[in-house]
Design an enzyme around this catalytic site. Structure first.
Site, PDB file in Angstrom:
ATOM      1  CB  CYS A  28      16.455  17.240 -11.528  1.00 39.56           C
ATOM      2  SG  CYS A  28      15.237  17.815 -10.317  1.00 39.56           S
ATOM      3  CB  SER A  49      -2.149  -8.967  -0.834  1.00 40.55           C
ATOM      4  OG  SER A  49      -1.542  -8.920  -2.117  1.00 40.55           O
ATOM      5  CB  CYS A  80      10.709  20.154 -11.000  1.00 37.82           C
ATOM      6  SG  CYS A  80      12.084  19.770  -9.899  1.00 37.82           S
ATOM      7  CB  CYS A 124      15.199  20.764 -13.113  1.00 39.75           C
ATOM      8  SG  CYS A 124      13.823  19.601 -13.314  1.00 39.75           S
ATOM      9  CG  ASN A 181      -1.860  -1.196   1.212  1.00 43.35           C
ATOM     10  OD1 ASN A 181      -2.128  -1.780   0.166  1.00 43.35           O
ATOM     11  ND2 ASN A 181      -2.348  -1.579   2.377  1.00 43.35           N
ATOM     12  CG  HIS A 230       4.164  -1.343  -4.571  1.00 37.59           C
ATOM     13  ND1 HIS A 230       2.991  -2.061  -4.676  1.00 37.59           N
ATOM     14  CD2 HIS A 230       5.150  -2.192  -4.965  1.00 37.59           C
ATOM     15  CE1 HIS A 230       3.249  -3.279  -5.118  1.00 37.59           C
ATOM     16  NE2 HIS A 230       4.560  -3.380  -5.300  1.00 37.59           N
TER      17      HIS A 230
END
Length: 309
Positions: free
Chosen positions: A161, A255, A213, A216, A133, A150
């Site tokens: 970047c 799961s 961002c 960058c 999760n 994950h």
């Protein structure tokens, strides 16, 4: 050249689509609940069990699952990593939808399953938790030895970047760039998808303004989570593997194990002759390899197990 014409990109995207579409069906006869319960109790009494959790642990917190009995997989296909990285329009659509849906996920709080697991860890019955999760609720409940396999929706990474930014900070920047947007978009909380976005009319997507961002200036910002078609970072995989190596057994909660990143823990536990228990409301890909298979609501099962211990 269209990136999806590149063999590597097209192949990875196709593999991701197959993983998304995988339907988990019965592969072992379900056990009587009392038999499975006693077997899993025996594992926990032996202490030092690693727990692997999936979406079924968080549904009671209002976070939808993907393949469960009420899962979204038949009506919503998650975006693949290849689509997110190589299709600017798809990426823009995700952020418009996520700007609305994230508010629902951000309000979610740990439920009794998260709290009971933290208690079982504190008592030594559980050695730690590896979760599939991305909602951060195990950490919020107090689990100490935790690997979020994950990733976590609370962080955003720049694919250009590598800069990391907190999701709350990004949300504040998005709100400034889109005044009144969240308030004007009407949506049903039940339509929030497991990856944190909602269905939006194309006109709302077109109106949405994405921010760049902070380092960058790229628009290639992505939730710091593993998408279908993307690999689990090596360091995270190594930590989870080490936790299983040190554990006495593996308990899977909530799961279907449809994706290999989770299923491989069952395979590795079997290879090392460690017992596997599975508690899930529906069939799991690992059922045929598990010593104990208990079909039950996760919160109720953990309350029963904790009380017996």
């Amino acid at each position: 050249m269209n990136p999806f014409e590149h063999p590597a990109v097209a192949g990875a995207h196709a593999a991701a689509l197959r993983s998304i579409a995988r339907e988990v069906t019965e592969n072992a006869t379900p056990q009587p609940p009392d038999v499975a319960r006693e077997g899993i109790l025996g594992m926990l009494r032996g202490r030092g069990v690693l727990v692997l959790t999936g979406a079924g642990v968080s549904t009671a917190s209002g976070i939808p699952d993907y393949r469960g009995p009420q899962g979204s997989w038949r009506k919503h296909r998650p975006m693949t990593y290849q689509e997110f990285r190589h299709d600017p329009a798809a990426r823009h659509r995700y952020w418009a939808r996520s700007f609305i849906g994230w508010r629902h996920l951000n309000r979610a709080e740990p439920n009794r399953a998260h709290r009971l697991l933290a208690g079982l860890e504190a008592s030594g019955h559980v050695a730690g938790v590896v979760t599939q999760n991305v909602d951060g609720l195990h950490a919020a409940a107090g689990t100490q030895h935790l690997v979020a396999l994950h990733g976590d929706l609370d962080r955003v990474v720049c694919l250009n970047c590598g800069n990391l930014e907190g999701r709350t900070n990004l949300d504040e920047r998005l709100a400034q760039a889109n005044p009144g947007y969240a308030e004007a978009v009407a949506h049903d909380p039940a339509t929030v998808n497991p990856d944190g976005d909602v269905e939006l009319d194309a006109r709302w997507v077109a109106r949405f303004v994405m921010v760049p961002c902070l380092v960058c200036g790229s628009d290639m910002l992505k939730p710091d989570v593993v998408y279908f078609g993307e690999g689990v970072p090596a360091e995270r995989k190594e930590r989870a593997t080490a936790m299983l190596a040190a554990a006495q057994g593996l308990l899977v909660l909530g799961s279907s194990l449809a994706v290999m990143s989770g299923f491989r823990f069952v395979l590795d536990a079997g290879r090392d002759h460690k017992p596997v228990g599975i508690v899930n409301q529906g069939p799991s890909r690992g059922d045929s390899r598990a010593a104990w298979r208990w079909r039950a609501d996760i919160g109720q099962a953990l309350e029963d197990l904790s009380g017996a211990l």
